[in-house]
Motif scaffolding. Structure first.
Motif: not given
Length: 165
Positions: A71-73, A41-46, A50-54, A16-21
């Motif tokens: 996430g955790f505060p 140039p765009y940074e990666p979304f993950f 933060y990764g997919p698990r978040d 999902d990374e590209d679509a999320l970005g």
């Protein structure tokens, strides 16, 4: 008869990374963003933080149209019973189909599944649509930091909201 597209909420994956970005960049606005618009140039979304698990993602008829980040505060053990919504985006064309509400409900369920006892978030004071959505799902204002951000030529409050799980 009105056609209602099929809405599905699921955990994010690396696919999902590209679509999320793209979604993140397409929905950018000072209504909710405290950082300037990202430029190529765009940074990666993950990333490291933060990764997919978040993330939970929303699909309408199989097309990714939204996400919520949980996430955790803080990294403190004494605060580990709290989760925080740290991002929410819904594609413009998918608004008014209940996507945001479904994402909020799903993330509340996920926080409970993780054993959290409360969930919090921060929202800009002028983001009335988001504040109404959160309030309708049981979040209450727990504090306001007046003029915390200077965005697009205006000082904007940072509103802290939360609710018990």
């Amino acid at each position: 008869m009105t056609f209602m597209p099929a809405l599905h909420i699921r955990p994010a994956s690396y696919d999902d990374e590209d679509a999320l970005g793209r979604l993140d960049r397409a929905t950018w606005s000072y209504l909710h963003a405290v950082r300037p618009r990202e430029e190529p140039p765009y940074e990666p979304f993950f990333g490291d933080r933060y990764g997919p698990r978040d993330h939970l993602v929303a699909e309408l008829d199989g097309r990714l149209v939204g996400y919520v980040r949980l996430g955790f505060p803080t990294p403190l053990v004494s605060n580990a019973h709290v989760r925080q919504i740290q991002g929410l985006a819904v594609a413009e064309e998918a608004r008014r189909f209940g996507v945001g509400r479904a994402l909020i409900r799903a993330v509340i369920s996920e926080a409970r599944r993780q054993g959290a006892l409360r969930i919090s978030l921060r929202v800009l004071g002028h983001n009335t649509p988001a504040r109404r959505l959160y309030e309708s799902e049981g979040f209450v204002v727990e504090g306001v930091q007046p003029g915390e951000f200077y965005l697009d030529g205006k000082y904007v409050d940072d509103v802290l909201m939360g609710r018990s799980l």
